[in-house]
Design an enzyme around this catalytic site. Structure first.
Site, PDB file in Angstrom:
ATOM      1  N   HIS A 280     -79.971  61.623  27.031  1.00 28.15           N
ATOM      2  CA  HIS A 280     -79.407  60.258  26.702  1.00 28.15           C
ATOM      3  C   HIS A 280     -78.393  59.526  27.553  1.00 28.15           C
ATOM      4  O   HIS A 280     -78.143  58.577  27.930  1.00 28.15           O
ATOM      5  CB  HIS A 280     -79.116  60.297  25.160  1.00 28.15           C
ATOM      6  CG  HIS A 280     -80.135  60.320  24.144  1.00 28.15           C
ATOM      7  ND1 HIS A 280     -80.504  59.276  23.371  1.00 28.15           N
ATOM      8  CD2 HIS A 280     -81.095  61.271  24.059  1.00 28.15           C
ATOM      9  CE1 HIS A 280     -81.424  59.484  22.705  1.00 28.15           C
ATOM     10  NE2 HIS A 280     -81.776  60.747  22.891  1.00 28.15           N
TER      11      HIS A 280
ATOM     12  N   ARG B 150     -79.647  58.446  30.804  1.00 31.08           N
ATOM     13  CA  ARG B 150     -80.058  56.889  30.929  1.00 31.08           C
ATOM     14  C   ARG B 150     -79.187  55.811  30.578  1.00 31.08           C
ATOM     15  O   ARG B 150     -79.309  54.827  31.284  1.00 31.08           O
ATOM     16  CB  ARG B 150     -81.094  57.008  29.572  1.00 31.08           C
ATOM     17  CG  ARG B 150     -82.188  56.001  29.402  1.00 31.08           C
ATOM     18  CD  ARG B 150     -83.266  55.876  28.777  1.00 31.08           C
ATOM     19  NE  ARG B 150     -82.658  55.994  27.131  1.00 31.08           N
ATOM     20  CZ  ARG B 150     -83.166  56.616  26.198  1.00 31.08           C
ATOM     21  NH1 ARG B 150     -84.140  57.302  26.470  1.00 31.08           N
ATOM     22  NH2 ARG B 150     -82.689  56.727  25.059  1.00 31.08           N
ATOM     23  N   ARG B 151     -77.829  56.236  29.710  1.00 29.48           N
ATOM     24  CA  ARG B 151     -76.778  55.157  29.730  1.00 29.48           C
ATOM     25  C   ARG B 151     -76.200  54.905  30.825  1.00 29.48           C
ATOM     26  O   ARG B 151     -75.854  53.975  31.234  1.00 29.48           O
ATOM     27  CB  ARG B 151     -75.897  55.687  28.470  1.00 29.48           C
ATOM     28  CG  ARG B 151     -76.472  55.710  27.080  1.00 29.48           C
ATOM     29  CD  ARG B 151     -75.610  55.436  26.042  1.00 29.48           C
ATOM     30  NE  ARG B 151     -74.618  56.347  25.830  1.00 29.48           N
ATOM     31  CZ  ARG B 151     -74.997  57.635  25.304  1.00 29.48           C
ATOM     32  NH1 ARG B 151     -76.017  57.970  24.960  1.00 29.48           N
ATOM     33  NH2 ARG B 151     -73.985  58.609  25.371  1.00 29.48           N
TER      34      ARG B 151
ATOM     35  N   ARG C 197     -89.000  61.197  18.942  1.00 27.43           N
ATOM     36  CA  ARG C 197     -89.489  60.925  20.176  1.00 27.43           C
ATOM     37  C   ARG C 197     -90.478  59.913  20.228  1.00 27.43           C
ATOM     38  O   ARG C 197     -91.535  59.672  20.974  1.00 27.43           O
ATOM     39  CB  ARG C 197     -90.186  62.127  20.707  1.00 27.43           C
ATOM     40  CG  ARG C 197     -89.648  63.055  21.284  1.00 27.43           C
ATOM     41  CD  ARG C 197     -88.942  62.679  22.737  1.00 27.43           C
ATOM     42  NE  ARG C 197     -88.282  63.589  23.330  1.00 27.43           N
ATOM     43  CZ  ARG C 197     -86.678  63.827  22.884  1.00 27.43           C
ATOM     44  NH1 ARG C 197     -86.275  62.892  22.284  1.00 27.43           N
ATOM     45  NH2 ARG C 197     -85.937  64.809  23.642  1.00 27.43           N
TER      46      ARG C 197
HETATM   47  N1  LIG Z   1     -72.597  63.844  20.616  1.00 30.10           N
HETATM   48  C1  LIG Z   1     -73.487  62.983  21.352  1.00 30.10           C
HETATM   49  N2  LIG Z   1     -74.807  62.733  21.019  1.00 30.10           N
HETATM   50  C2  LIG Z   1     -75.301  61.896  21.749  1.00 30.10           C
HETATM   51  C3  LIG Z   1     -74.788  61.374  22.965  1.00 30.10           C
HETATM   52  N3  LIG Z   1     -75.862  60.509  23.226  1.00 30.10           N
HETATM   53  C4  LIG Z   1     -76.938  60.407  22.497  1.00 30.10           C
HETATM   54  N4  LIG Z   1     -76.612  61.276  21.457  1.00 30.10           N
HETATM   55  C5  LIG Z   1     -77.303  61.696  20.389  1.00 30.10           C
HETATM   56  O1  LIG Z   1     -78.834  62.271  20.613  1.00 30.10           O
HETATM   57  C6  LIG Z   1     -79.565  61.903  19.540  1.00 30.10           C
HETATM   58  C7  LIG Z   1     -81.082  61.728  19.712  1.00 30.10           C
HETATM   59  O2  LIG Z   1     -81.556  62.515  20.310  1.00 30.10           O
HETATM   60  P1  LIG Z   1     -83.125  62.818  20.566  1.00 30.10           P
HETATM   61  O3  LIG Z   1     -83.520  64.194  20.014  1.00 30.10           O
HETATM   62  O4  LIG Z   1     -83.591  62.628  21.894  1.00 30.10           O
HETATM   63  O5  LIG Z   1     -83.885  61.821  19.822  1.00 30.10           O
HETATM   64  P2  LIG Z   1     -85.224  61.550  19.306  1.00 30.10           P
HETATM   65  O6  LIG Z   1     -85.240  60.854  17.842  1.00 30.10           O
HETATM   66  O7  LIG Z   1     -86.260  62.764  19.272  1.00 30.10           O
HETATM   67  O8  LIG Z   1     -85.840  60.477  20.321  1.00 30.10           O
HETATM   68  P3  LIG Z   1     -86.018  58.959  20.369  1.00 30.10           P
HETATM   69  O9  LIG Z   1     -86.780  58.538  19.247  1.00 30.10           O
HETATM   70  O10 LIG Z   1     -86.862  58.538  21.717  1.00 30.10           O
HETATM   71  O11 LIG Z   1     -84.956  58.113  20.273  1.00 30.10           O
HETATM   72  C8  LIG Z   1     -78.869  60.929  18.545  1.00 30.10           C
HETATM   73  O12 LIG Z   1     -78.700  61.161  17.415  1.00 30.10           O
HETATM   74  C9  LIG Z   1     -77.506  60.654  19.412  1.00 30.10           C
HETATM   75  O13 LIG Z   1     -76.614  60.834  18.468  1.00 30.10           O
HETATM   76  C10 LIG Z   1     -73.641  61.600  23.152  1.00 30.10           C
HETATM   77  O14 LIG Z   1     -73.197  61.078  24.316  1.00 30.10           O
HETATM   78  N5  LIG Z   1     -72.923  62.358  22.503  1.00 30.10           N
END
Ligand SMILES: Nc1nc2c(ncn2[C@@H]2O[C@H](COP(=O)(O)OP(=O)(O)OP(=O)(O)O)[C@@H](O)[C@H]2O)c(=O)[nH]1
Length: 172
Positions: free
Chosen positions: A50, A53-54, A12
């Site tokens: 995610h 957002r995209r 995050r």
């Molecule tokens: N399978 C799949 N995974 C996704 C998709 N979009 C995002 N993700 C996954 O979501 C994961 C990130 O989730 P978060 O837990 O929100 O990330 P974070 O590390 O806590 O947050 P940030 O630092 O803000 O990016 C990444 O590893 C991506 O692979 C999708 O369309 N399909």
């Protein structure tokens, strides 16, 4: 033009958002390679955030592919000149280790897939080593392998950015 950007941060930290901004400055189409797998509701919810957002960038602006294990193979199949975001290497490494794959040759495979790219590539990873030494052996091994993998990618990247509290800090 070939360029490789490496974006690191804690959970995050805003690293994915920063990586998406870098991509959206590069020519479309934008390919998103997701390494996460939705095993439970919490992960499904994170992934849905995610995706939403995209989708905000316009329908069809992003094309998403999953690569929980064969990240090099998925990268190699994409057109070399097109713009790619890989999110994230930490979950890829975790998937490899939980499925008894050796991370070292996998990392070499990733490096050769990256060397063949001709467009903009952005890779996201976690900086996991700041905390106390984990109590269990698998977590310690994971932390060490994540550090090695991050070093290898940083060495070949044109730019490295550490995102802290949503703020990008230039490292390389
Ligand atoms: N399978 C799949 N995974 C996704 C998709 N979009 C995002 N993700 C996954 O979501 C994961 C990130 O989730 P978060 O837990 O929100 O990330 P974070 O590390 O806590 O947050 P940030 O630092 O803000 O990016 C990444 O590893 C991506 O692979 C999708 O369309 N399909």
């Amino acid at each position: 033009m070939r360029s490789l950007h490496f974006v690191l941060g804690g959970a995050r930290s805003g690293k994915s958002r920063h990586a998406e901004r870098l991509i959206e400055a590069a020519p479309a189409p934008w390919h998103y390679i997701a390494t996460a797998q939705a095993f439970d509701d919490e992960m499904r919810e994170r992934i849905a955030m995610h995706r939403a957002r995209r989708e905000g960038a316009g329908a069809g602006a992003w094309q998403t592919r999953d690569a929980p294990l064969d990240l090099p193979g998925v990268l190699e199949k994409l057109p070399a000149r097109e713009t790619v975001l890989v999110d994230c290497l930490t979950l890829w490494l975790s998937n490899l280790m939980l499925n008894d794959h050796d991370p070292k040759p996998a990392a070499e495979g990733l490096l050769s897939a990256l060397a063949a790219r001709e467009g903009t590539t952005v890779l996201v990873s976690n900086e996991v080593g700041f905390g106390i030494v984990p109590e269990n052996a698998l977590a310690r091994r994971f932390r060490d392998e994540a550090g090695f993998l991050n070093q290898k990618i940083a060495a070949v990247a044109d730019s490295v950015t550490l995102v802290v509290a949503g703020l990008p800090m230039k490292v390389k």
